[in-house]
Design a protein around this motif. Structure first.
Motif, PDB file in Angstrom:
ATOM      1  N   ARG A  44       0.838  -1.197   0.000  1.00  0.00           N
ATOM      2  CA  ARG A  44       0.000   0.000   0.000  1.00  0.00           C
ATOM      3  C   ARG A  44       0.873   1.246   0.000  1.00  0.00           C
ATOM      4  NH1 ARG A  44      -3.103  -0.602   5.392  1.00  0.00           N
ATOM      5  NH2 ARG A  44      -0.970  -1.155   5.983  1.00  0.00           N
ATOM      6  N   ASN A  45       0.602   2.148  -0.937  1.00  0.00           N
ATOM      7  CA  ASN A  45       1.277   3.440  -1.003  1.00  0.00           C
ATOM      8  C   ASN A  45       0.237   4.542  -0.824  1.00  0.00           C
ATOM      9  OD1 ASN A  45       4.176   2.967  -1.795  1.00  0.00           O
ATOM     10  ND2 ASN A  45       3.174   1.841  -3.448  1.00  0.00           N
ATOM     11  N   TYR A  46       0.544   5.460   0.084  1.00  0.00           N
ATOM     12  CA  TYR A  46      -0.402   6.556   0.351  1.00  0.00           C
ATOM     13  C   TYR A  46       0.421   7.829   0.482  1.00  0.00           C
ATOM     14  CZ  TYR A  46      -5.103   8.008   1.926  1.00  0.00           C
ATOM     15  OH  TYR A  46      -6.356   8.558   2.011  1.00  0.00           O
ATOM     16  N   GLY A  47       0.125   8.814  -0.381  1.00  0.00           N
ATOM     17  CA  GLY A  47       0.861  10.071  -0.316  1.00  0.00           C
ATOM     18  C   GLY A  47       0.997  10.715  -1.674  1.00  0.00           C
ATOM     19  N   PHE A  48       2.233  10.894  -2.106  1.00  0.00           N
ATOM     20  CA  PHE A  48       2.561  11.632  -3.331  1.00  0.00           C
ATOM     21  C   PHE A  48       3.064  10.659  -4.389  1.00  0.00           C
ATOM     22  CE2 PHE A  48       6.006  14.485  -5.318  1.00  0.00           C
ATOM     23  CZ  PHE A  48       5.144  14.956  -6.291  1.00  0.00           C
ATOM     24  N   THR A  79      -0.829  13.969   2.637  1.00  0.00           N
ATOM     25  CA  THR A  79      -1.539  12.818   3.196  1.00  0.00           C
ATOM     26  C   THR A  79      -0.606  11.688   3.613  1.00  0.00           C
ATOM     27  OG1 THR A  79      -1.820  11.774   1.019  1.00  0.00           O
ATOM     28  CG2 THR A  79      -3.518  13.341   1.725  1.00  0.00           C
ATOM     29  N   ALA A  80       0.683  11.805   3.309  1.00  0.00           N
ATOM     30  CA  ALA A  80       1.611  10.694   3.529  1.00  0.00           C
ATOM     31  C   ALA A  80       1.741  10.344   5.015  1.00  0.00           C
ATOM     32  CB  ALA A  80       2.977  11.023   2.929  1.00  0.00           C
ATOM     33  N   GLY A  87      -1.805   3.869  10.185  1.00  0.00           N
ATOM     34  CA  GLY A  87      -1.674   2.500   9.725  1.00  0.00           C
ATOM     35  C   GLY A  87      -2.402   2.195   8.436  1.00  0.00           C
ATOM     36  N   GLN A  88      -2.699   3.222   7.650  1.00  0.00           N
ATOM     37  CA  GLN A  88      -3.419   3.030   6.398  1.00  0.00           C
ATOM     38  C   GLN A  88      -2.497   2.737   5.218  1.00  0.00           C
ATOM     39  OE1 GLN A  88      -6.905   2.969   6.434  1.00  0.00           O
ATOM     40  NE2 GLN A  88      -6.324   2.972   8.605  1.00  0.00           N
TER      41      GLN A  88
END
Length: 363
Positions: A44-48, A79-80, A87-88
């Motif tokens: 899972r990748n969350y951010g930029f 949002t990173a 834990g998302q």
């Protein structure tokens, strides 16, 4: 003296070729990717999205590990850290350094710091690609170079400490006697000696946070005459004519170019095609070396104010990184991974020494 204008296209071509050759040489010195083990599952990748580079990495990584899948949520760097804290996400790609609230929130939840992996260098002169900071003065100013400590004295103010992460430290305090407020304090004489330095810079942003971190020891005490501007053409500025006066291009072309006693820190994309100003060479410490800003000096990171792009992850000290995450990050730091960084001139690949430092963090 004959005009040299006819040589300019040739000079620019040679400079472009030299930078391209240098980037190729750097890439050739990096280790090729060799999987340590086959991995599977979901990352899972969350951010930029790193300007599309992250997707390229994922696509190429799956050639080696076809049983890996990616779940991406990539609205922005902002949002990173929240995703990492809650834990998302497994990995948090980010175009800059975290704010104190982000560092502190992660520590308060887990009791240790997030692991940061530098995955690319910011660009020299490509707009919107994490360009590093360049210091400009009027073209008639005889000054040609500064140290980072002098920049601190010019743009900062007296402080009784500094911020290291979220810890307050008394080791980096300095008195007002170290403030630099006139050109004479920088060694200029004659008409310059007693003239005040008018300072210009960016309004609060990721770029200003980087300047504070690298120059002001993470202090938020500025020279009281600092005039702040936002990036022209960015989401931080409106389209109407009056708003443009708050933009960096207006400042550089209409103010600094007409104020020989001014000094500005900004970014090269905003200074493109603006006459009447010049960039200064910078040194990380007293005595040099003094390095002029250029694509080459950003590429080899000899220039002291190059920005980083990061991938953050939650790794408890003393524990191993999950194999699928380690393999992906090893690919990112490989010759093949860094080659993707250069696609469309987006960012700059890391030099071998920096790659080695980052690979050590994965062990």
């Amino acid at each position: 003296m004959p005009s040299l204008n006819f040589k300019l296209p040739l000079v620019l071509t040679l400079l472009h070729l030299n930078c391209s050759v240098q980037a190729t040489c750097v890439l050739n010195e990096l280790p090729k990717y060799q999987p340590q083990q086959q991995v599977s599952g979901t990352i899972r990748n969350y951010g930029f999205g790193l300007g599309g580079v992250l997707k390229k990495w994922e696509e190429q990584f799956r050639h080696y590990h076809p049983d890996i899948h990616f779940q991406d949520t990539l609205p922005s760097s902002d949002t990173a850290f929240p995703a990492l804290v809650t834990g998302q996400t497994d990995l948090a790609p980010d175009g800059g350094e975290p704010a104190i609230t982000e560092i502190l929130s992660f520590f308060e939840v887990y009791g240790y710091h997030a692991l940061d992996i530098t995955v690319a260098s910011g660009t020299y002169d490509v707009d919107g690609k994490s360009p590093g900071i360049v210091v400009y003065v009027h073209r008639d100013n005889p000054l040609s170079r500064l140290t980072i400590a002098q920049l601190d004295g010019i743009f900062g103010a007296e402080r009784n400490g500094s911020l290291r992460g979220f810890k307050w430290s008394l080791n980096d305090k300095r008195s007002d006697e170290e403030n630099i407020r006139t050109w004479g304090q920088l060694g200029l004489s004659g008409e310059w000696a007693d003239k005040a330095i008018q300072t210009y810079g960016h309004a609060p942003s990721g770029t200003s946070r980087f300047f504070q971190l690298k120059v002001l020891k993470n202090s938020d005490k500025w020279n009281q005459n600092l005039r702040e501007y936002v990036e022209t053409g960015s989401k931080m500025i409106s389209d109407d004519d009056l708003a443009q006066e708050g933009g960096l291009q207006h400042m550089l072309s209409k103010e600094l170019a007409n104020n020989k006693y001014g000094m500005a820190w900004s970014i090269a994309p905003q200074a493109k095609k603006i006459s009447g100003i010049k960039a200064l060479a910078l040194a990380a410490k007293e005595g040099g070396p003094y390095i002029a800003p250029s694509k080459a000096s950003f590429q080899d990171r000899s220039y002291p104010l190059v920005r980083n792009l990061y991938i953050y992850l939650n790794r408890k000290p003393g524990t191993a990184i999950e194999p699928k995450l380690k393999e992906f990050l090893r690919y990112v730091l490989s010759r093949e991974g860094q080659q993707e960084v250069t696609v469309n001139g987006s960012y700059l690949p890391l030099p071998p020494t920096t790659v080695c430092e980052q690979l050590e963090k994965l062990e």
